[in-house]
Every structure is written in C-alpha cells, then in structure tokens.
Enzyme design. Structure first.
Site, PDB file in Angstrom:
ATOM      1  N   ASP A 155      42.633  57.318  35.885  1.00  0.00           N
ATOM      2  CA  ASP A 155      43.588  58.072  35.736  1.00  0.00           C
ATOM      3  C   ASP A 155      43.746  58.335  37.445  1.00  0.00           C
ATOM      4  O   ASP A 155      43.153  58.235  38.677  1.00  0.00           O
ATOM      5  CB  ASP A 155      43.807  59.222  35.871  1.00  0.00           C
ATOM      6  CG  ASP A 155      44.626  60.290  35.495  1.00  0.00           C
ATOM      7  OD1 ASP A 155      46.129  59.326  35.763  1.00  0.00           O
ATOM      8  OD2 ASP A 155      45.245  61.190  36.024  1.00  0.00           O
ATOM      9  N   SER A 156      45.175  58.806  37.912  1.00  0.00           N
ATOM     10  CA  SER A 156      45.028  59.265  39.373  1.00  0.00           C
ATOM     11  C   SER A 156      44.565  60.434  39.944  1.00  0.00           C
ATOM     12  O   SER A 156      44.007  60.465  41.430  1.00  0.00           O
ATOM     13  CB  SER A 156      46.568  58.795  40.295  1.00  0.00           C
ATOM     14  OG  SER A 156      46.995  60.000  39.370  1.00  0.00           O
ATOM     15  N   HIS A 201      50.706  64.537  33.581  1.00  0.00           N
ATOM     16  CA  HIS A 201      51.025  66.289  33.210  1.00  0.00           C
ATOM     17  C   HIS A 201      51.475  66.509  32.945  1.00  0.00           C
ATOM     18  O   HIS A 201      50.953  67.760  32.287  1.00  0.00           O
ATOM     19  CB  HIS A 201      51.001  66.267  34.737  1.00  0.00           C
ATOM     20  CG  HIS A 201      49.963  66.299  36.121  1.00  0.00           C
ATOM     21  ND1 HIS A 201      49.908  65.410  35.763  1.00  0.00           N
ATOM     22  CD2 HIS A 201      49.488  67.320  36.874  1.00  0.00           C
ATOM     23  CE1 HIS A 201      48.578  64.685  37.438  1.00  0.00           C
ATOM     24  NE2 HIS A 201      48.949  66.105  37.838  1.00  0.00           N
ATOM     25  N   CYS A 253      47.241  56.969  33.248  1.00  0.00           N
ATOM     26  CA  CYS A 253      47.773  57.212  34.205  1.00  0.00           C
ATOM     27  C   CYS A 253      49.367  56.239  33.866  1.00  0.00           C
ATOM     28  O   CYS A 253      49.605  55.482  34.069  1.00  0.00           O
ATOM     29  CB  CYS A 253      47.677  56.949  35.728  1.00  0.00           C
ATOM     30  SG  CYS A 253      48.629  57.266  37.051  1.00  0.00           S
ATOM     31  N   CYS A 274      54.463  60.962  31.431  1.00  0.00           N
ATOM     32  CA  CYS A 274      53.611  61.344  32.572  1.00  0.00           C
ATOM     33  C   CYS A 274      51.881  62.193  32.354  1.00  0.00           C
ATOM     34  O   CYS A 274      52.212  62.906  31.242  1.00  0.00           O
ATOM     35  CB  CYS A 274      54.090  62.529  33.864  1.00  0.00           C
ATOM     36  SG  CYS A 274      53.034  63.358  34.878  1.00  0.00           S
ATOM     37  N   GLU A 316      49.207  71.599  38.409  1.00  0.00           N
ATOM     38  CA  GLU A 316      48.242  71.361  38.816  1.00  0.00           C
ATOM     39  C   GLU A 316      48.019  72.659  39.544  1.00  0.00           C
ATOM     40  O   GLU A 316      46.899  73.305  39.633  1.00  0.00           O
ATOM     41  CB  GLU A 316      48.324  70.492  40.440  1.00  0.00           C
ATOM     42  CG  GLU A 316      48.784  69.040  40.049  1.00  0.00           C
ATOM     43  CD  GLU A 316      47.248  68.141  40.326  1.00  0.00           C
ATOM     44  OE1 GLU A 316      46.839  69.359  41.688  1.00  0.00           O
ATOM     45  OE2 GLU A 316      47.442  67.070  39.793  1.00  0.00           O
TER      46      GLU A 316
HETATM   47  N1  DGL Z   1      48.918  60.791  36.683  1.00  0.00           N
HETATM   48  C1  DGL Z   1      50.064  60.518  37.278  1.00  0.00           C
HETATM   49  C2  DGL Z   1      51.630  59.928  36.069  1.00  0.00           C
HETATM   50  O1  DGL Z   1      50.867  59.869  34.765  1.00  0.00           O
HETATM   51  C3  DGL Z   1      50.812  61.562  37.369  1.00  0.00           C
HETATM   52  C4  DGL Z   1      49.948  62.030  38.842  1.00  0.00           C
HETATM   53  C5  DGL Z   1      50.488  61.271  39.390  1.00  0.00           C
HETATM   54  O2  DGL Z   1      51.608  61.497  41.014  1.00  0.00           O
HETATM   55  O3  DGL Z   1      49.481  60.529  40.406  1.00  0.00           O
HETATM   56  O4  DGL Z   1      52.659  59.537  36.379  1.00  0.00           O
END
Ligand code: DGL
Length: 273
Positions: free
Chosen positions: A13-14, A193, A77, A191, A157
């Site tokens: 993931d990012s 989150h 991600c 997403c 976050e």
């Molecule tokens: N992990 C990213 C997503 O699911 C969200 C956070 C980011 O922008 O890196 O798109």
C-alpha cells in the site's frame, strides 16, 4: 504443492490504509504469514500522476520480491491498482499479483438492482476511470458515477471516524451522488481508508444503498487464487512483518486506528527507497 506454500503473502500500500485489507486477509487466512509494505515516505499516491505512482510501485514491489520470498502480491492501494496493476502483473509474472478494483467491481455488479453504481475514491483513481473500465468489462449496461473524496483520507488518518465534522464532510461528498431519482443503489468504497468510515456512510445513506469495500472482496479473491494454484499454507500459525519507507514511529501510532491493536516495535522495519 509447491516450495512456496509456506512463503508469506506480500501486501502493498502507499501507507497505512492498506491495513484494512490486511485485517480482512488475517481473518480469512489464520495460518498464512504476511509481509506488509507501506510506502510511507511517498504517500499520498492519490494526488500523484499515473507515471509517478507506477514508477514507485514498480520500484518498491521489486524490492519486496527480491528480498522477501513472497508467494503472491496483493496491491491493497486502489490508486496503485488503478494506475499500475497491469505493469506489476507483467513485471512480476512468476507470482499472482492481485489488485482491489476488479474484486469490488464484481461484487458491485452482482449487487446492483437498478444498474447504477457509485464509486468514491482518491482523485487519481477517479481520473484513471479504472472502476468504469472494470465494470464495463463485466456489464456494459451498468451506469457508473464517481466522486473524488480526498478529505475522507485525512479524516481517517486523524482518527476522526465519527462526530459532527465527519458526518458533514460525508454528507457534502455524497449529497451530489445521491440527490435525485434514479440514484445509484450500490456504492463502492474505492479507497483503502474508507472502510473505517463505513458505519457513518451507511448511516447517511440508509438501508436502500448497498455499500461495498475492497477489503473483504480482495480477501475472497486471494483465497480463490491460492486454492487454484495450490499455494495455501501448511503452517499452523501466522506472522506478519511490516516494512515502511519512512520512520516506523508514525506508522505504529496510526496503525492502531486501522487494526484496533498496537503493533510491536520489533515487527516494523524501515527500508530505504
Ligand atoms: N491507498 C490509497 C488508495 O487506496 C489512499 C491513500 C493515498 O492517497 O495514498 O487509493
């Protein structure tokens, strides 16, 4: 059976949000081991160009594959799945590489009764039109409406999972998607989150909208793929190692919001990019 059965599954993931996917994988696979890789030094991916996200993903997943013998890679991600999945699948073709978009698209296409699906995601995922393409590949008659909801990432976050401000921001984003007749009857949380805001999103939408998150759907897809390739583990316990590209402290502090438990410091290691 292959020599890779007891190798870990890589989850990329990012940053921290992919822990929602890891949690679903933990539930589905109580005896698999995982390596979770978070590119915390370069988050957010959601506002970056497709080229930058693809380059980051290639580079960092390459490190994961070279240094950790993983048997499958889950791109948790949404933004990285939207921009880089075909490139990663091509480059790392010796192992299954799964993204989160198609499993959610499949669940949404099966759920919708009025053939209208809404997707909320980062700016990058919305711009990529990845959900539109995945849904059209499954059923061309389904209409898709998308909305970028960048502020929801920050809310999560910060740990603001409920309260007046959170409800008002959710309302502000969803109002335009669900304001007229013939509105979508299915919403994809596109997403990492957003599953944490699912209770408040469902509260706003009421019972007439079916809400889908990537976490449980990609876990189901992973089970299917590992079974098909006879790659399920023969172990009796699981372990998880965390790799982060920025300092472990902030990752450990925020991980609590996503996992509901505190990570032991010795499970989180810094790697350079
Ligand atoms: N992990 C990213 C997503 O699911 C969200 C956070 C980011 O922008 O890196 O798109």
């Amino acid at each position: 059976m292959s020599h890779l059965n007891d190798a870990p599954i890589g989850v990329f993931d990012s940053g921290i949000g992919g822990l929602t996917v890891l949690k679903a994988l933990w539930e589905k696979f109580p005896t698999e081991s995982f390596v979770y890789l978070a590119d915390t030094a370069r988050i957010p991916y959601g506002t970056k160009s497709p080229e930058a996200v693809t380059q980051y993903a290639q580079q960092i997943c390459g490190q994961l594959i070279r240094h950790h013998r993983i048997k499958a890679l889950i791109v948790a991600c949404n933004t990285a799945s939207a921009h880089a999945l075909p490139t990663l699948q091509q480059e790392f073709s010796t192992i299954p590489v799964l993204g989160v978009i198609m499993p959610s698209a499949m669940a949404a296409v099966s759920a919708t009764q009025n053939q209208h699906i809404a997707v909320i995601a980062t700016e990058g995922t919305v711009r990529s039109r990845a959900y539109e393409h995945a849904i059209a590949a499954l059923n061309k008659n389904v209409r898709v409406t998308t909305q970028a909801c960048s502020l929801l990432v920050s809310l999560v976050e910060e740990g603001w999972l409920e309260g007046e401000i959170t409800d008002r921001i959710i309302e502000r984003y969803l109002h335009s998607l669900f304001k007229e007749n013939n509105t979508p009857d299915t919403l994809i949380l596109g997403c990492t989150h957003f599953p944490l805001l699912k209770p408040r999103i469902e509260y706003y939408l009421g019972k007439s909208v079916f809400v889908i998150d990537s976490a449980s759907n990609v876990a189901n897809e992973t089970l299917h793929v590992l079974q098909q390739r006879e790659l399920l583990s023969t172990q009796t316990r699981k372990s998880t190692q965390f790799l982060v590209t920025d300092s472990p402290e902030r990752f450990i502090a925020t991980a609590n919001i996503f996992l509901g438990e505190t990570l032991a410091e010795n499970t989180v290691q810094h790697i350079s990019v």
